[in-house]
Design a protein around this motif. Structure first.
Motif, PDB file in Angstrom:
ATOM      1  N   ARG A  11     -54.834  29.429 125.451  1.00  0.00           N
ATOM      2  CA  ARG A  11     -54.618  30.879 125.351  1.00  0.00           C
ATOM      3  C   ARG A  11     -55.898  31.690 125.551  1.00  0.00           C
ATOM      4  O   ARG A  11     -56.026  32.792 125.024  1.00  0.00           O
ATOM      5  CB  ARG A  11     -54.028  31.243 123.987  1.00  0.00           C
ATOM      6  N   ARG A  12     -56.833  31.173 126.306  1.00  0.00           N
ATOM      7  CA  ARG A  12     -58.072  31.921 126.538  1.00  0.00           C
ATOM      8  C   ARG A  12     -57.846  33.134 127.443  1.00  0.00           C
ATOM      9  O   ARG A  12     -58.526  34.152 127.304  1.00  0.00           O
ATOM     10  CB  ARG A  12     -59.139  31.004 127.148  1.00  0.00           C
ATOM     11  N   ASN A  13     -56.906  33.037 128.372  1.00  0.00           N
ATOM     12  CA  ASN A  13     -56.616  34.201 129.211  1.00  0.00           C
ATOM     13  C   ASN A  13     -55.988  35.323 128.381  1.00  0.00           C
ATOM     14  O   ASN A  13     -56.255  36.504 128.610  1.00  0.00           O
ATOM     15  CB  ASN A  13     -55.675  33.804 130.357  1.00  0.00           C
ATOM     16  N   THR A  14     -55.157  34.946 127.423  1.00  0.00           N
ATOM     17  CA  THR A  14     -54.609  35.949 126.503  1.00  0.00           C
ATOM     18  C   THR A  14     -55.725  36.613 125.720  1.00  0.00           C
ATOM     19  O   THR A  14     -55.725  37.839 125.529  1.00  0.00           O
ATOM     20  CB  THR A  14     -53.613  35.277 125.523  1.00  0.00           C
ATOM     21  N   GLU A  15     -56.677  35.811 125.270  1.00  0.00           N
ATOM     22  CA  GLU A  15     -57.823  36.358 124.548  1.00  0.00           C
ATOM     23  C   GLU A  15     -58.599  37.348 125.412  1.00  0.00           C
ATOM     24  O   GLU A  15     -58.998  38.431 124.946  1.00  0.00           O
ATOM     25  CB  GLU A  15     -58.740  35.223 124.107  1.00  0.00           C
ATOM     26  N   LEU A  16     -58.825  36.993 126.674  1.00  0.00           N
ATOM     27  CA  LEU A  16     -59.566  37.875 127.574  1.00  0.00           C
ATOM     28  C   LEU A  16     -58.854  39.213 127.747  1.00  0.00           C
ATOM     29  O   LEU A  16     -59.486  40.276 127.728  1.00  0.00           O
ATOM     30  CB  LEU A  16     -59.752  37.195 128.936  1.00  0.00           C
ATOM     31  N   LEU A  17     -57.542  39.174 127.892  1.00  0.00           N
ATOM     32  CA  LEU A  17     -56.770  40.409 128.020  1.00  0.00           C
ATOM     33  C   LEU A  17     -56.897  41.261 126.755  1.00  0.00           C
ATOM     34  O   LEU A  17     -57.093  42.487 126.835  1.00  0.00           O
ATOM     35  CB  LEU A  17     -55.308  40.073 128.288  1.00  0.00           C
ATOM     36  N   LEU A  18     -56.816  40.631 125.593  1.00  0.00           N
ATOM     37  CA  LEU A  18     -56.938  41.371 124.335  1.00  0.00           C
ATOM     38  C   LEU A  18     -58.357  41.920 124.148  1.00  0.00           C
ATOM     39  O   LEU A  18     -58.532  43.005 123.576  1.00  0.00           O
ATOM     40  CB  LEU A  18     -56.568  40.456 123.163  1.00  0.00           C
ATOM     41  N   ILE A  19     -59.342  41.196 124.627  1.00  0.00           N
ATOM     42  CA  ILE A  19     -60.723  41.697 124.547  1.00  0.00           C
ATOM     43  C   ILE A  19     -60.868  42.967 125.377  1.00  0.00           C
ATOM     44  O   ILE A  19     -61.533  43.930 124.960  1.00  0.00           O
ATOM     45  CB  ILE A  19     -61.711  40.609 125.025  1.00  0.00           C
ATOM     46  N   ILE A  20     -60.258  42.987 126.548  1.00  0.00           N
ATOM     47  CA  ILE A  20     -60.314  44.194 127.386  1.00  0.00           C
ATOM     48  C   ILE A  20     -59.680  45.377 126.662  1.00  0.00           C
ATOM     49  O   ILE A  20     -60.195  46.500 126.690  1.00  0.00           O
ATOM     50  CB  ILE A  20     -59.615  43.924 128.735  1.00  0.00           C
ATOM     51  N   VAL A  21     -58.556  45.130 125.982  1.00  0.00           N
ATOM     52  CA  VAL A  21     -57.911  46.191 125.206  1.00  0.00           C
ATOM     53  C   VAL A  21     -58.831  46.659 124.080  1.00  0.00           C
ATOM     54  O   VAL A  21     -58.974  47.875 123.824  1.00  0.00           O
ATOM     55  CB  VAL A  21     -56.569  45.693 124.631  1.00  0.00           C
ATOM     56  N   ALA A  22     -59.478  45.720 123.384  1.00  0.00           N
ATOM     57  CA  ALA A  22     -60.381  46.071 122.288  1.00  0.00           C
ATOM     58  C   ALA A  22     -61.568  46.882 122.785  1.00  0.00           C
ATOM     59  O   ALA A  22     -61.980  47.868 122.159  1.00  0.00           O
ATOM     60  CB  ALA A  22     -60.861  44.797 121.592  1.00  0.00           C
ATOM     61  N   ALA A  67     -64.863  25.700 122.237  1.00  0.00           N
ATOM     62  CA  ALA A  67     -63.747  25.770 121.277  1.00  0.00           C
ATOM     63  C   ALA A  67     -62.543  26.380 121.977  1.00  0.00           C
ATOM     64  O   ALA A  67     -62.034  27.424 121.577  1.00  0.00           O
ATOM     65  CB  ALA A  67     -64.144  26.592 120.044  1.00  0.00           C
ATOM     66  N   LYS A  68     -62.074  25.701 122.996  1.00  0.00           N
ATOM     67  CA  LYS A  68     -61.068  26.324 123.867  1.00  0.00           C
ATOM     68  C   LYS A  68     -59.700  26.452 123.209  1.00  0.00           C
ATOM     69  O   LYS A  68     -58.841  27.179 123.710  1.00  0.00           O
ATOM     70  CB  LYS A  68     -60.953  25.568 125.182  1.00  0.00           C
ATOM     71  N   TYR A  69     -59.481  25.768 122.082  1.00  0.00           N
ATOM     72  CA  TYR A  69     -58.213  25.912 121.376  1.00  0.00           C
ATOM     73  C   TYR A  69     -58.316  26.881 120.189  1.00  0.00           C
ATOM     74  O   TYR A  69     -57.399  26.975 119.386  1.00  0.00           O
ATOM     75  CB  TYR A  69     -57.718  24.555 120.883  1.00  0.00           C
ATOM     76  N   ALA A  70     -59.441  27.566 120.067  1.00  0.00           N
ATOM     77  CA  ALA A  70     -59.617  28.517 118.965  1.00  0.00           C
ATOM     78  C   ALA A  70     -58.587  29.641 119.058  1.00  0.00           C
ATOM     79  O   ALA A  70     -58.071  29.956 120.144  1.00  0.00           O
ATOM     80  CB  ALA A  70     -61.025  29.099 118.998  1.00  0.00           C
ATOM     81  N   ASP A  71     -58.280  30.234 117.918  1.00  0.00           N
ATOM     82  CA  ASP A  71     -57.297  31.308 117.852  1.00  0.00           C
ATOM     83  C   ASP A  71     -57.671  32.417 118.843  1.00  0.00           C
ATOM     84  O   ASP A  71     -58.793  32.933 118.811  1.00  0.00           O
ATOM     85  CB  ASP A  71     -57.248  31.863 116.427  1.00  0.00           C
ATOM     86  N   PRO A  72     -56.756  32.827 119.735  1.00  0.00           N
ATOM     87  CA  PRO A  72     -57.087  33.818 120.766  1.00  0.00           C
ATOM     88  C   PRO A  72     -57.070  35.262 120.278  1.00  0.00           C
ATOM     89  O   PRO A  72     -57.421  36.163 121.040  1.00  0.00           O
ATOM     90  CB  PRO A  72     -55.986  33.594 121.809  1.00  0.00           C
ATOM     91  N   VAL A  73     -56.676  35.491 119.033  1.00  0.00           N
ATOM     92  CA  VAL A  73     -56.526  36.863 118.539  1.00  0.00           C
ATOM     93  C   VAL A  73     -57.725  37.306 117.705  1.00  0.00           C
ATOM     94  O   VAL A  73     -58.055  38.492 117.643  1.00  0.00           O
ATOM     95  CB  VAL A  73     -55.226  36.993 117.712  1.00  0.00           C
ATOM     96  N   ILE A  74     -58.413  36.364 117.055  1.00  0.00           N
ATOM     97  CA  ILE A  74     -59.469  36.714 116.096  1.00  0.00           C
ATOM     98  C   ILE A  74     -60.604  37.486 116.754  1.00  0.00           C
ATOM     99  O   ILE A  74     -61.028  38.547 116.257  1.00  0.00           O
ATOM    100  CB  ILE A  74     -59.993  35.438 115.412  1.00  0.00           C
ATOM    101  N   LEU A  75     -61.149  36.980 117.851  1.00  0.00           N
ATOM    102  CA  LEU A  75     -62.287  37.653 118.499  1.00  0.00           C
ATOM    103  C   LEU A  75     -61.947  39.070 118.948  1.00  0.00           C
ATOM    104  O   LEU A  75     -62.721  40.007 118.676  1.00  0.00           O
ATOM    105  CB  LEU A  75     -62.796  36.810 119.668  1.00  0.00           C
ATOM    106  N   PRO A  76     -60.823  39.314 119.620  1.00  0.00           N
ATOM    107  CA  PRO A  76     -60.495  40.704 119.979  1.00  0.00           C
ATOM    108  C   PRO A  76     -60.350  41.629 118.774  1.00  0.00           C
ATOM    109  O   PRO A  76     -60.763  42.795 118.838  1.00  0.00           O
ATOM    110  CB  PRO A  76     -59.154  40.562 120.719  1.00  0.00           C
ATOM    111  N   LEU A  77     -59.788  41.140 117.675  1.00  0.00           N
ATOM    112  CA  LEU A  77     -59.662  41.964 116.470  1.00  0.00           C
ATOM    113  C   LEU A  77     -61.025  42.404 115.967  1.00  0.00           C
ATOM    114  O   LEU A  77     -61.235  43.577 115.624  1.00  0.00           O
ATOM    115  CB  LEU A  77     -58.926  41.181 115.377  1.00  0.00           C
ATOM    116  N   VAL A  78     -61.964  41.462 115.920  1.00  0.00           N
ATOM    117  CA  VAL A  78     -63.301  41.775 115.404  1.00  0.00           C
ATOM    118  C   VAL A  78     -64.037  42.721 116.345  1.00  0.00           C
ATOM    119  O   VAL A  78     -64.733  43.644 115.905  1.00  0.00           O
ATOM    120  CB  VAL A  78     -64.094  40.472 115.183  1.00  0.00           C
ATOM    121  N   ILE A  79     -63.894  42.519 117.646  1.00  0.00           N
ATOM    122  CA  ILE A  79     -64.537  43.420 118.608  1.00  0.00           C
ATOM    123  C   ILE A  79     -63.988  44.836 118.459  1.00  0.00           C
ATOM    124  O   ILE A  79     -64.733  45.820 118.521  1.00  0.00           O
ATOM    125  CB  ILE A  79     -64.329  42.895 120.038  1.00  0.00           C
TER     126      ILE A  79
END
Length: 461
Positions: A11-22, A67-79
């Motif tokens: 789910r790293r691509n999902t994370e990238l999309l959420l980072i852009i939103v953040a 850590a490619k299996y890390a939760d994809p939501v945590i980093l965007p939330l913090v950003i």
């Protein structure tokens, strides 16, 4: 062909999309500040967005590698939280003439680099279990440092919690909450069976042995020591609350909670009777709208002004830059929630609280998913530390509880808090990576749910 117990996608691509939103949230907040205050979009505006975006992108790439299996939501939330905090502090600097935003940008960069370093070099979170008692020793040293002559920065707003190193100040207690969480997780995961099986049973309660009470007594004395010598009520509550939650999660025994509540009642009553600064905080809380307390030094003016600011914001807020924060003492740290509530309204403040709730929930989810007891307790402890810190400061601002000197994680100005909380995020991400990483059923020992053997990635069939 190996069978997989679980099939998880990175789910790293999902994370990238959420980072852009953040990042878009952060950019929009900064843009609204400039527009509402009649300022142009100068080079600083674009530079700051580029810096935050660059840091987020590097962190994302490191997660893909380490850590490619890390939760994809945590980093965007913090950003998102960190970015909104930077925008609000920048807005406060414009009206106050301060330079807190510059310092916050510096500490944000340092904190993200520290978190990336943890992700890169910490191969497995279970390595930290080897340093259980070393973590306790480090915690004691960190809590003593603000009292050491030559290092102590003296009393700041009545609390002695800072050290001074050249032109910089630092709060060691922020790092101590991490090392204490490591110690508690290591101790409880190693001694859980002894704590559960030993001790006397009185009615429905299973009481622990005296020797097993030692860690709780140590945690209680440490909390009282912070309260007595450093006059820091917030950290005292945080440290003891951290241990109480972790021991309850480890044992599921109500008796520990009852003993802890008893220690809290005894310690709180004694502190109120003996220490004037504790009694003053309680009195200010109870009599906040009394004119005598509003006008007194270290009185209730700050709390009352914050409540009026929240009321002035209403449902939709006055708009970023359009509030009355110039009347609010230390608006960029202790009272930043009041500023957000006034300028973004109840809806904006509720959105911020939802981000925190999601962050804590994802931390608990990592705890539920990981297969070792140490990781479960560490993830719960670190996630709860963030939740309790939010409750203590937001509860103080809204007058639910007495106001203390803690910072709102990722939002408020404060380099020590930023550094500690980004490290917490890195550790939770490592634990979530272990929790979501597929394992081979043919080699996994399903009879031991707390297996501490190294996790090995198995490719999907």
């Amino acid at each position: 062909m190996s069978q997989l117990l679980t099939v998880a996608k990175p789910r790293r691509n999902t994370e990238l999309l959420l980072i852009i939103v953040a990042l878009g949230m952060s950019a929009m907040a900064n843009a609204l500040v400039n527009l509402n205050l009649g300022r142009n979009f100068d080079n600083d505006f674009y530079t700051q967005i580029a810096i935050l975006g660059g840091l987020a992108l590097v962190f994302h790439i490191v997660l893909r590698l380490k850590a490619k299996y890390a939760d994809p939501v945590i980093l965007p939330l913090v950003i998102a939280l960190n970015g909104v905090g930077l925008a609000v502090i920048h807005r406060l600097d414009i009206t106050s003439g301060d330079s807190a935003a510059t310092r916050q940008w510096m500490w944000t960069s340092l904190a993200v680099v520290a978190a990336i370093t943890v992700i890169w070099f910490l191969r497995d979170h279970r390595i930290l279990r080897r340093y259980t008692y070393i973590s306790l020793l480090i915690s004691v040293v960190l809590l003593i440092l603000p009292l050491v002559p030559g290092l102590s920065a003296g009393s700041v707003n009545g609390a002695t919690v800072w050290i001074s190193i050249g032109p910089f100040t630092f709060q060691p207690g922020e790092i101590a909450k991490i090392t204490l969480a490591v110690f508690f997780a290591g101790y409880l995961s190693s001694n859980r069976d002894l704590i559960l099986l030993a001790g006397k049973k009185i009615g429905p309660l299973q009481l622990p042995r005296t020797r097993d009470l030692a860690p709780m007594i140590v945690a209680w004395l440490a909390s009282v020591g912070v309260l007595v010598f450093q006059r820091d009520l917030g950290s005292s509550i945080l440290f003891f609350g951290l241990f109480m939650v972790m021991i309850y999660v480890a044992t599921s025994r109500v008796s520990w909670i009852l003993i802890g509540v008893g220690l809290i009642v005894v310690g709180g009553t004694a502190a109120y009777q003996i220490f004037p600064h504790v009694a003053r905080r309680i009195d200010v809380w109870v009599n906040a709208f009394d004119p005598e307390y509003i006008g007194a030094a270290f009185g209730s003016f700050q709390v009352v002004e914050g409540l009026f600011g929240l009321a002035n914001g209403g449902l939709f807020g006055t708009g970023l830059g359009q509030g009355t924060s110039d009347k609010l003492p230390v608006a960029n740290s202790d009272m930043i929630i009041a500023v957000i509530g006034e300028e973004l309204g109840l809806i904006g403040l509720f959105a911020i609280l939802c981000l925190y709730a999601l962050l804590v929930a994802r931390g608990f989810r990592a705890a539920l998913g990981t297969r070792d007891a140490f990781g479960k307790l560490l993830a719960v402890g670190l996630s709860f530390a963030v939740a309790l810190q939010c409750f203590i400061i937001i509860g103080g601002v809204t007058r639910l509880i007495p106001l203390t000197g803690l910072t709102t994680p990722f939002l408020a100005a404060g380099g020590s808090s930023l550094l500690a909380n980004w490290i917490i995020v890195a550790l939770i991400l490592k634990i979530s990576d272990a929790a979501r990483r597929p394992i081979d059923v043919s080699t996994a020992d399903n009879s031991k749910p707390t297996n501490d053997q190294p996790l090995k990635e198995v490719p999907s069939p």
